[in-house]
Design an enzyme around this catalytic site. Structure first.
Site, PDB file in Angstrom:
ATOM      1  N   ARG A  88      37.652  46.956  46.075  1.00  0.00           N
ATOM      2  CA  ARG A  88      36.833  47.016  45.051  1.00  0.00           C
ATOM      3  C   ARG A  88      35.177  46.455  45.228  1.00  0.00           C
ATOM      4  NH1 ARG A  88      40.056  45.097  40.676  1.00  0.00           N
ATOM      5  NH2 ARG A  88      41.107  44.039  42.176  1.00  0.00           N
ATOM      6  N   TYR A  89      35.414  45.583  46.490  1.00  0.00           N
ATOM      7  CA  TYR A  89      33.713  45.430  46.728  1.00  0.00           C
ATOM      8  C   TYR A  89      33.707  46.215  48.075  1.00  0.00           C
ATOM      9  CZ  TYR A  89      35.169  41.576  43.691  1.00  0.00           C
ATOM     10  OH  TYR A  89      35.361  41.090  42.554  1.00  0.00           O
ATOM     11  N   ARG A  92      34.694  44.062  51.845  1.00  0.00           N
ATOM     12  CA  ARG A  92      36.281  43.737  51.886  1.00  0.00           C
ATOM     13  C   ARG A  92      37.472  44.778  51.149  1.00  0.00           C
ATOM     14  NH1 ARG A  92      32.970  40.913  48.899  1.00  0.00           N
ATOM     15  NH2 ARG A  92      33.651  39.966  46.861  1.00  0.00           N
ATOM     16  N   CYS A 101      58.095  38.170  47.498  1.00  0.00           N
ATOM     17  CA  CYS A 101      57.525  36.909  47.616  1.00  0.00           C
ATOM     18  C   CYS A 101      58.832  35.894  47.762  1.00  0.00           C
ATOM     19  CB  CYS A 101      56.927  36.441  46.405  1.00  0.00           C
ATOM     20  SG  CYS A 101      55.567  37.485  45.579  1.00  0.00           S
ATOM     21  N   CYS A 105      56.733  33.800  40.424  1.00  0.00           N
ATOM     22  CA  CYS A 105      56.040  32.736  39.426  1.00  0.00           C
ATOM     23  C   CYS A 105      56.180  33.347  38.279  1.00  0.00           C
ATOM     24  CB  CYS A 105      54.518  32.559  40.075  1.00  0.00           C
ATOM     25  SG  CYS A 105      54.390  32.111  41.673  1.00  0.00           S
ATOM     26  N   CYS A 108      52.714  35.665  36.996  1.00  0.00           N
ATOM     27  CA  CYS A 108      52.298  36.496  38.211  1.00  0.00           C
ATOM     28  C   CYS A 108      51.394  37.436  37.614  1.00  0.00           C
ATOM     29  CB  CYS A 108      53.189  36.739  39.110  1.00  0.00           C
ATOM     30  SG  CYS A 108      52.567  37.971  40.210  1.00  0.00           S
ATOM     31  N   ARG A 110      50.673  39.959  39.295  1.00  0.00           N
ATOM     32  CA  ARG A 110      50.959  41.335  39.753  1.00  0.00           C
ATOM     33  C   ARG A 110      52.771  41.292  39.380  1.00  0.00           C
ATOM     34  NH1 ARG A 110      47.897  40.690  44.691  1.00  0.00           N
ATOM     35  NH2 ARG A 110      45.959  41.686  44.190  1.00  0.00           N
ATOM     36  N   ASP A 271      45.260  35.463  34.092  1.00  0.00           N
ATOM     37  CA  ASP A 271      45.154  36.722  33.985  1.00  0.00           C
ATOM     38  C   ASP A 271      46.111  37.283  32.574  1.00  0.00           C
ATOM     39  OD1 ASP A 271      43.239  37.465  35.819  1.00  0.00           O
ATOM     40  OD2 ASP A 271      44.779  37.324  37.291  1.00  0.00           O
ATOM     41  N   ASP A 308      39.029  37.112  36.549  1.00  0.00           N
ATOM     42  CA  ASP A 308      39.066  38.583  37.151  1.00  0.00           C
ATOM     43  C   ASP A 308      38.942  39.412  35.668  1.00  0.00           C
ATOM     44  OD1 ASP A 308      39.658  39.403  40.067  1.00  0.00           O
ATOM     45  OD2 ASP A 308      40.800  37.839  39.664  1.00  0.00           O
ATOM     46  N   LYS A 315      35.601  39.526  39.734  1.00  0.00           N
ATOM     47  CA  LYS A 315      35.626  38.496  39.468  1.00  0.00           C
ATOM     48  C   LYS A 315      34.296  37.880  39.104  1.00  0.00           C
ATOM     49  CE  LYS A 315      38.942  36.277  42.535  1.00  0.00           C
ATOM     50  NZ  LYS A 315      39.153  37.494  42.659  1.00  0.00           N
TER      51      LYS A 315
END
Ligand code: SF4
Length: 341
Positions: A88-89, A92, A101, A105, A108, A110, A271, A308, A315
């Site tokens: 995205r950037y 990075r 995982c 959660c 989450c 994702r 999110d 985000d 972000k």
């Protein structure tokens, strides 16, 4: 009685006394859509902690999708040139090495992508392609290894990822995003810590934790093993209704991070993941909490409150802002002309 193994089904949760038997049918519907896992450490921590229980115990509210919610809430897909990479950037990339995982959660971002039966870990060919992509772009300075949770990979797999990154001259920093030191601290062995390091590269670990009750003595020891190996740590926290949306809890959490040598980094506005409306605060509520934090604790304990932006637009820090037209607000809410008149 704490469980000796990770709880993965509603029946497991009933067996461990976490949910009442009459809720099984309801929770089976949730579990059919979103993965469930509660490690022994978190099963013990949620005993007496509603804030921990709420993060990991499935709830029928997850089956209610608000119109603004979306499967890919932060728009990873639009910035994914190939499997396992999000770029995205310019400087990075995310390297999503696996999609499972230690815990799942309930909020989450994702959640449509992670799970034991979901998308499989990157195949050797896909990992080769992801590494070739990173090697091919000299602007990539940092690789953020995420998932899923990359610290559930074996030390051998992590060593392999680090060795490949170590061979790429322009990559200087590797950052692992994980919940493992808190939710499964026994997994942070000397061997695993060693695997995180590679010659010529600086490794950082970002710990995701949302409530001080997650940061048990065992979690503190696990973080200590990472930090004592010379790997700096930062925190990330999701602002969650009924978990940490009060000033005292956030203050205690940020103080605990700093006491453990973990620099508070991000407080994420929750999110728009499907079925998570019951966890979301408003941005105004988040800003009020940040003001309360600013008035109480040192700069060392301050995370940046970020959103985000849906659609993959990146972000953004979302305040609060202390500077207005010709005035600045102090941590106690007092307003002062600047420059002084
Ligand atoms: S550990 Fe991270 S990726 Fe895994 S379910 Fe929790 S928030 Fe999602």
């Amino acid at each position: 009685m704490p469980s000796a193994r990770t709880l993965r089904t509603p029946a497991d949760l009933v067996g461990a006394g976490i949910v009442a038997p009459e809720r099984v049918a309801e929770l089976e519907r949730v579990a059919a859509r979103y993965a469930v896992a509660i490690t022994p450490a978190m099963a013990a921590a949620l005993d007496g902690s509603e804030a921990v229980a709420r993060q990991f115990t499935p709830d029928a509210a997850e089956l209610v999708q608000a119109p603004e919610e979306r499967a890919d809430p932060i728009g990873d897909e639009a910035y994914s040139p190939l499997e396992g990479i999000v770029h995205r950037y310019p400087d990075r990339v995310l390297l999503k090495a696996n999609h499972a995982c230690a815990v799942y959660c309930r909020f989450c971002f994702r959640r449509e992508m992670v799970g034991p039966d979901g998308v499989r870990p990157l195949s050797p060919a896909q990992l080769d392609a992801a590494m070739a992509y990173i090697a091919g772009d000299p602007a990539i300075w940092e690789v953020i290894v995420t998932g899923g949770d990359p610290l559930i990979l074996s030390p051998r797999r992590i060593t392999d990822v680090m060795a490949r990154l170590a061979a790429i001259e322009h990559v200087k920093v590797v950052r692992f995003h994980t919940r493992v030191p808190a939710v499964d601290p026994g997994r942070i062995t000397a061997k695993l810590v060693d695997a995180l390091k590679a010659p010529g590269k600086t490794t950082w670990v970002a710990l995701h934790a949302n409530h001080p009750d997650e940061l048990t003595a065992d979690a503190a020891d696990a973080c200590g093993r990472i930090l004592d190996a010379g790997i700096p740590m930062v925190s990330q926290t999701v602002l969650l209704k009924g978990v940490n949306d009060d000033a005292a809890t956030l203050e205690a959490l940020m103080r605990r991070f700093v006491e453990l040598r973990i620099k508070p980094y991000y407080l994420h506005h929750a999110d728009l993941a499907p079925g998570t409306a019951h966890f979301r605060t408003t941005i105004a509520e988040g800003q009020a909490l940040m003001r309360a934090l600013r008035g109480k604790v040192s700069g060392l304990c301050q995370p940046a409150y970020v959103l985000d932006i849906p659609g993959g637009h990146g972000k953004a820090p979302i305040g609060p802002c202390y500077v207005g037209d010709g005035e600045v607000t102090d941590p106690n809410g007092g307003r002062h002309a600047y420059p002084p008149r």
